[in-house]
Design an enzyme around this catalytic site. Structure first.
Site, PDB file in Angstrom:
ATOM      1  CG  ASN A 186      -2.225  -0.758   0.924  1.00 48.04           C
ATOM      2  OD1 ASN A 186      -3.066  -0.298   0.154  1.00 48.04           O
ATOM      3  ND2 ASN A 186      -2.366  -1.937   1.512  1.00 48.04           N
ATOM      4  NE  ARG A 215      -1.226  -0.817  23.133  1.00 52.34           N
ATOM      5  CZ  ARG A 215      -2.541  -0.579  23.107  1.00 52.34           C
ATOM      6  NH1 ARG A 215      -3.043   0.321  22.310  1.00 52.34           N
ATOM      7  NH2 ARG A 215      -3.354  -1.275  23.867  1.00 52.34           N
ATOM      8  NE  ARG A 223       4.937  -1.365  17.688  1.00 55.01           N
ATOM      9  CZ  ARG A 223       5.186  -2.300  18.599  1.00 55.01           C
ATOM     10  NH1 ARG A 223       4.364  -2.493  19.605  1.00 55.01           N
ATOM     11  NH2 ARG A 223       6.263  -3.039  18.515  1.00 55.01           N
ATOM     12  CG  LEU A 247      -1.607   4.352  16.116  1.00 49.98           C
ATOM     13  CD1 LEU A 247      -1.954   5.384  15.057  1.00 49.98           C
ATOM     14  CD2 LEU A 247      -0.124   4.406  16.425  1.00 49.98           C
ATOM     15  CG  ASN A 273      -5.587   1.261   9.466  1.00 51.01           C
ATOM     16  OD1 ASN A 273      -4.514   0.955   8.936  1.00 51.01           O
ATOM     17  ND2 ASN A 273      -6.395   0.350   9.982  1.00 51.01           N
ATOM     18  CG  HIS A 286      -9.831  -3.511   8.321  1.00 49.64           C
ATOM     19  ND1 HIS A 286      -8.958  -4.205   9.138  1.00 49.64           N
ATOM     20  CD2 HIS A 286     -10.949  -4.274   8.226  1.00 49.64           C
ATOM     21  CE1 HIS A 286      -9.524  -5.336   9.509  1.00 49.64           C
ATOM     22  NE2 HIS A 286     -10.728  -5.406   8.979  1.00 49.64           N
ATOM     23  CB  VAL A 339      -9.358  -3.212  17.096  1.00 51.44           C
ATOM     24  CG1 VAL A 339      -8.828  -4.030  15.922  1.00 51.44           C
ATOM     25  CG2 VAL A 339      -8.445  -3.346  18.287  1.00 51.44           C
ATOM     26  CE  LYS A 346      -6.118  -5.266 -10.525  1.00 52.00           C
ATOM     27  NZ  LYS A 346      -6.796  -5.990 -11.551  1.00 52.00           N
ATOM     28  CD  GLU A 404      -5.971  -3.594   1.403  1.00 50.63           C
ATOM     29  OE1 GLU A 404      -5.034  -2.991   1.940  1.00 50.63           O
ATOM     30  OE2 GLU A 404      -6.213  -4.788   1.637  1.00 50.63           O
TER      31      GLU A 404
HETATM   32  C1  GRF Z   1      -3.316  -4.634   3.951  1.00 52.56           C
HETATM   33  O1  GRF Z   1      -4.181  -5.683   3.613  1.00 52.56           O
HETATM   34  C2  GRF Z   1      -4.003  -3.621   4.808  1.00 52.56           C
HETATM   35  O2  GRF Z   1      -5.360  -3.495   4.540  1.00 52.56           O
HETATM   36  C3  GRF Z   1      -3.825  -4.182   6.200  1.00 52.56           C
HETATM   37  O3  GRF Z   1      -2.548  -4.739   6.189  1.00 52.56           O
HETATM   38  C4  GRF Z   1      -2.188  -5.116   4.861  1.00 52.56           C
HETATM   39  C5  GRF Z   1      -0.893  -4.453   4.567  1.00 52.56           C
HETATM   40  O4  GRF Z   1      -0.353  -4.848   3.346  1.00 52.56           O
HETATM   41  N1  GRF Z   1      -4.015  -3.161   7.201  1.00 52.56           N
HETATM   42  P1  GRF Z   1       0.865  -4.059   2.707  1.00 52.56           P
HETATM   43  O5  GRF Z   1       1.976  -4.061   3.741  1.00 52.56           O
HETATM   44  O6  GRF Z   1       0.412  -2.672   2.398  1.00 52.56           O
HETATM   45  O7  GRF Z   1       1.238  -4.825   1.492  1.00 52.56           O
END
Ligand code: GRF
Length: 211
Positions: free
Chosen positions: A32, A82, A108, A110, A124, A126, A161, A189, A191
């Site tokens: 990403n 933490r 982690r 936060l 973030n 997900h 989370v 893909k 993402e």
């Molecule tokens: C991704 O699937 C993201 O959604 C999740 O962790 C993965 C990270 O993949 N939080 P990368 O390190 O970006 O390839």
């Protein structure tokens, strides 16, 4: 004498938008992060990534270096709590004066020193359609549950989370023959296509409606 293309690109680069600063937090392979850096390189995501930070030795750190982006390993010290770790991290990141902190596979959760230092400035991504399947192994959770559609979500980071306000989502089908690996690849893909557009929209100061 500048060509027309050079003229326009130098004009574009001198606009305030190109000064928008992001920091990317990673923990692993960094695909990403790579997708974001590629969009920056090609002028689609109008920002500069001033720093990539990983909390562990990760392939992503090398990738960042290859893009000419400063990258740092920022590890938790032995026995460090933490909050203490996040306090150190927040101090380090404040020096970058980031407009946005982009978590890209950062593993982690936060805690308040980071959240208070950067309120509403940490996003973030997900790999599921939140609020379904938060936490680890979201793709496996989706397969096990038997959903026919899943996807990815970009959200603000809060103390929970994957509970922060949802900014953008993209859906993908779950196919009958899918394994965790094939489904994960399809979501990944999506993402890569969703994250930079959402970040760009946020940095434009616009409300994210659809991307
Ligand atoms: C991704 O699937 C993201 O959604 C999740 O962790 C993965 C990270 O993949 N939080 P990368 O390190 O970006 O390839």
């Amino acid at each position: 004498m500048k060509t027309l293309k050079e003229f326009f690109s130098s004009w574009f680069l001198s606009t305030p938008q190109s000064k928008r600063r992001i920091v990317i937090l990673i923990s692993g392979r960094g695909s990403n992060m790579q997708a974001l850096l590629e969009k920056i390189k090609h002028g689609k995501l109008r920002a500069q990534c001033t720093l990539v930070v990983s909390d562990r030795k990760a392939k992503g750190l090398e990738i960042a270096k290859n893009f000419g982006v400063r990258s740092e390993l920022f590890e938790k010290q032995k026995g460090e709590a933490r909050e203490a770790f996040d306090k150190r991290l927040a101090e380090r990141l404040k020096r970058e004066k980031p407009d946005l902190i982009v978590c890209a596979g950062y593993l982690r959760i936060l805690s308040s020193p980071m959240l208070q230092a950067f309120p509403n400035r940490i996003v973030n991504i997900h790999p599921a359609l939140l609020p379904a399947f938060p936490g680890l192994n979201a793709q496996k959770q989706a397969l096990d549950y038997g959903v026919k559609i899943t996807g990815c979500t970009v959200h603000w980071v809060d103390s929970g989370v994957d509970t922060g306000k949802i900014l953008a989502q993209a859906s993908v089908p779950v196919l009958a023959q899918d394994t965790e690996a094939t489904l994960s690849a399809r979501i990944l893909k999506a993402e890569h296509a969703l994250y930079w557009k959402t970040v760009e929209t946020l940095l434009c100061g616009m409300e994210v409606r659809s991307v």
